[in-house]
Design a protein around this motif. Structure first.
Motif, PDB file in Angstrom:
ATOM      1  N   LEU A   1       0.833  -1.208   0.000  1.00 49.00           N
ATOM      2  CA  LEU A   1       0.000   0.000   0.000  1.00 49.00           C
ATOM      3  C   LEU A   1       0.863   1.251   0.000  1.00 49.00           C
ATOM      4  O   LEU A   1       0.644   2.182  -0.796  1.00 49.00           O
ATOM      5  CB  LEU A   1      -0.925  -0.005   1.219  1.00 49.00           C
ATOM      6  CG  LEU A   1      -1.737   1.279   1.469  1.00 49.00           C
ATOM      7  CD1 LEU A   1      -2.625   1.602   0.278  1.00 49.00           C
ATOM      8  CD2 LEU A   1      -2.558   1.137   2.750  1.00 49.00           C
ATOM      9  N   LEU A   2       1.861   1.289   0.874  1.00 48.55           N
ATOM     10  CA  LEU A   2       2.735   2.458   0.953  1.00 48.55           C
ATOM     11  C   LEU A   2       3.559   2.618  -0.323  1.00 48.55           C
ATOM     12  O   LEU A   2       3.786   3.740  -0.788  1.00 48.55           O
ATOM     13  CB  LEU A   2       3.641   2.346   2.180  1.00 48.55           C
ATOM     14  CG  LEU A   2       2.923   2.572   3.516  1.00 48.55           C
ATOM     15  CD1 LEU A   2       3.772   2.080   4.680  1.00 48.55           C
ATOM     16  CD2 LEU A   2       2.567   4.041   3.710  1.00 48.55           C
ATOM     17  N   GLU A   3       3.990   1.505  -0.914  1.00 51.36           N
ATOM     18  CA  GLU A   3       4.737   1.600  -2.171  1.00 51.36           C
ATOM     19  C   GLU A   3       3.849   2.154  -3.287  1.00 51.36           C
ATOM     20  O   GLU A   3       4.280   3.012  -4.069  1.00 51.36           O
ATOM     21  CB  GLU A   3       5.281   0.232  -2.590  1.00 51.36           C
ATOM     22  CG  GLU A   3       6.073   0.311  -3.893  1.00 51.36           C
ATOM     23  CD  GLU A   3       6.532  -1.033  -4.434  1.00 51.36           C
ATOM     24  OE1 GLU A   3       7.398  -1.032  -5.325  1.00 51.36           O
ATOM     25  OE2 GLU A   3       6.021  -2.072  -3.976  1.00 51.36           O
ATOM     26  N   ALA A   4       2.599   1.667  -3.363  1.00 45.20           N
ATOM     27  CA  ALA A   4       1.681   2.147  -4.401  1.00 45.20           C
ATOM     28  C   ALA A   4       1.430   3.644  -4.244  1.00 45.20           C
ATOM     29  O   ALA A   4       1.389   4.390  -5.235  1.00 45.20           O
ATOM     30  CB  ALA A   4       0.368   1.377  -4.328  1.00 45.20           C
ATOM     31  N   LEU A   5       1.276   4.100  -3.006  1.00 43.68           N
ATOM     32  CA  LEU A   5       1.085   5.523  -2.751  1.00 43.68           C
ATOM     33  C   LEU A   5       2.343   6.311  -3.128  1.00 43.68           C
ATOM     34  O   LEU A   5       2.272   7.347  -3.792  1.00 43.68           O
ATOM     35  CB  LEU A   5       0.737   5.747  -1.283  1.00 43.68           C
ATOM     36  CG  LEU A   5      -0.688   5.336  -0.883  1.00 43.68           C
ATOM     37  CD1 LEU A   5      -0.779   5.084   0.609  1.00 43.68           C
ATOM     38  CD2 LEU A   5      -1.693   6.401  -1.317  1.00 43.68           C
ATOM     39  N   TYR A   6       3.504   5.817  -2.744  1.00 43.28           N
ATOM     40  CA  TYR A   6       4.779   6.493  -3.027  1.00 43.28           C
ATOM     41  C   TYR A   6       5.009   6.623  -4.534  1.00 43.28           C
ATOM     42  O   TYR A   6       5.482   7.659  -5.013  1.00 43.28           O
ATOM     43  CB  TYR A   6       5.924   5.713  -2.384  1.00 43.28           C
ATOM     44  CG  TYR A   6       7.295   6.267  -2.687  1.00 43.28           C
ATOM     45  CD1 TYR A   6       7.839   7.299  -1.919  1.00 43.28           C
ATOM     46  CD2 TYR A   6       8.055   5.771  -3.746  1.00 43.28           C
ATOM     47  CE1 TYR A   6       9.096   7.819  -2.203  1.00 43.28           C
ATOM     48  CE2 TYR A   6       9.306   6.281  -4.037  1.00 43.28           C
ATOM     49  CZ  TYR A   6       9.825   7.314  -3.258  1.00 43.28           C
ATOM     50  OH  TYR A   6      11.068   7.823  -3.555  1.00 43.28           O
ATOM     51  N   ARG A   7       4.666   5.598  -5.283  1.00 43.62           N
ATOM     52  CA  ARG A   7       4.938   5.591  -6.729  1.00 43.62           C
ATOM     53  C   ARG A   7       3.825   6.261  -7.541  1.00 43.62           C
ATOM     54  O   ARG A   7       3.842   6.227  -8.776  1.00 43.62           O
ATOM     55  CB  ARG A   7       5.165   4.154  -7.209  1.00 43.62           C
ATOM     56  CG  ARG A   7       6.367   3.491  -6.544  1.00 43.62           C
ATOM     57  CD  ARG A   7       6.859   2.284  -7.290  1.00 43.62           C
ATOM     58  NE  ARG A   7       7.882   1.544  -6.571  1.00 43.62           N
ATOM     59  CZ  ARG A   7       9.160   1.943  -6.435  1.00 43.62           C
ATOM     60  NH1 ARG A   7       9.557   3.065  -6.992  1.00 43.62           N
ATOM     61  NH2 ARG A   7      10.032   1.202  -5.756  1.00 43.62           N
TER      62      ARG A   7
END
Length: 307
Positions: A193-199
Motif C-alpha cells: 500500500l505504501l509503495e503504491a502511494l509512493y509511486r
C-alpha cells in the motif's frame, strides 16, 4: 599486435564487469546482516513478529512472516487517509469541507476532539486528518470513516490487490472487536500500500506529496525512536493490548525505504515497541550507508578525512 589488443580489450571488459558485481555482493552481505538482526529480534521476542522492508530505489526486499495477518490498531488509519485523499482528488469532497463537532462523536482516546465544544466548533476534514495522524484521535478517525465510507476504504484496498487489508470496525467499537471484526493487514500488504502511494499509483503527484506531508506529521511512534532528529518519516503506529505495530516510509536522501513491523501475542507490549525500534535502527544504518557510499563502500561525510 592484434592479439594483444584483443586481449587488453577482454581484460578491460572483465574489469568493468567485476566492480559492479563486487559491489552487489558486498551490498548483499549488508542485507544478510539486516536479516540476521531481524531474526535475532524475532527469536528473543516473547510474541509474534512480522516484518517487511522495501528498498524503493532497487526494489529489493527483506521479509519475515510478512504474509501473516496482524491486527492493525491505529495503523489502519493509513488506509483511511488514502481513501480520504482519493475522494478529494476525485472531487467527491474537499479537504477544506467543514464539519461541526457533535457530542455523539466522542469515544475514548480522543485527546483533541474531546476538548472541543460540541455543536459549536467547526473544523475541516484536513483538521480531522491531522488529529487522526498526529495524536491518533479516535473520534476524528470515526468521523472520517463515516465521511468516506468503510466500504470505499475496502474497495480501494481491493483495487490494489490487498485482500487481507480490511477496515472492519470504527475505533473503540469494543462490541465489534469482541465479535472478531478486527482491522487487519499483513506486513507485505501494508508495504505494498505504501509503495503504491509512493509511486503515484493511487494519487496524482500533488495529492501524493500532500498525503505524505500529512503522514509525516510529528508523532510519538516506534520507527523513529532511535533515528536521527530531522529525518522525514511518514508513518502510523498502532497500539492494542498485546499488539504493537508501525508502518511507514523513511525518506533517507537518495535511498528511501518502506518498513512495516508488526507484533502480536505480546507478553509485554514494551518488548514489541523495543523490537520495532531495534529493527528500524538496523534498517536505517544500512540504508544510510547505501545512500552515501560509493560502489566500493567508501562513505564520504562532511569533514571526512582524505586519508
Amino acid at each position: 599486435m592484434i592479439r594483444w589488443f584483443v586481449l587488453l580489450f577482454l581484460l578491460a571488459a572483465a574489469c568493468a564487469q567485476t566492480a559492479p558485481s563486487s559491489a552487489a555482493a558486498k551490498q548483499q552481505l549488508l542485507w544478510e546482516k539486516l536479516e540476521s538482526t531481524i531474526n535475532d529480534v524475532d527469536r528473543n521476542l516473547d510474541g509474534v513478529l512480522g516484518v517487511a522492508v522495501l528498498d524503493l530505489s532497487s526494489g529489493k526486499k527483506s521479509m519475515l512472516h510478512a504474509d501473516e495477518v496482524f491486527p492493525q490498531a491505529s495503523s489502519i488509519k493509513i488506509a483511511v487517509l488514502a481513501e480520504l485523499y482519493r475522494q478529494a482528488q476525485a472531487g467527491k469532497l474537499k479537504l477544506t469541507d467543514l464539519y461541526t463537532v457533535q457530542a455523539s462523536d466522542l469515544v475514548p482516546d480522543s485527546d483533541i476532539m474531546g476538548g472541543l465544544t460540541p455543536g459549536v466548533t467547526r473544523i475541516t476534514l484536513r483538521d480531522l486528518a491531522t488529529m487522526m495522524v498526529a495524536v491518533s484521535d479516535n473520534s476524528a478517525t470515526n468521523v472520517l470513516i463515516d465521511r468516506v465510507g468503510m466500504e470505499n476504504v475496502n474497495a480501494l484496498m481491493d483495487s490494489l490487490g490487498l485482500s487481507h487489508t480490511r477496515l472492519r470496525r470504527k475505533m473503540m467499537d469494543l462490541k465489534a472487536a469482541g465479535e472478531g471484526k478486527e482491522n487487519i493487514s499483513t506486513p507485505a500488504q501494508m508495504m505494498a500500500l505504501l509503495e503504491a502511494l509512493y509511486r503515484g499509483k493511487v494519487l496524482n503527484k500533488e495529492m501524493t506529496d500532500d498525503f505524505f506531508k500529512m503522514l509525516s506529521t510529528h508523532k510519538g511512534s516506534f520507527i523513529p525512536r532511535d533515528l536521527p532528529e530531522g529525518l522525514r518519516i511518514a508513518n502510523k503506529p498502532g497500539e492494542l493490548e498485546g499488539v504493537r505495530n508501525d508502518s511507514g516510509v523513511v525518506f533517507v536522501e537518495n535511498r528511501p525505504y518502506v518498513i512495516c513491523a508488526m507484533t502480536t501475542y505480546l507478553r509485554h507490549e514494551r518488548d514489541g515497541e523495543e523490537a520495532i525500534a531495534k529493527i528500524s535502527a538496523a534498517a536505517y544504518l544500512m540504508f544510510d550507508r547505501l545512500a552515501r557510499a560509493s560502489e566500493y563502500g567508501r562513505v564520504v561525510s562532511p569533514g571526512n578525512s582524505g586519508r
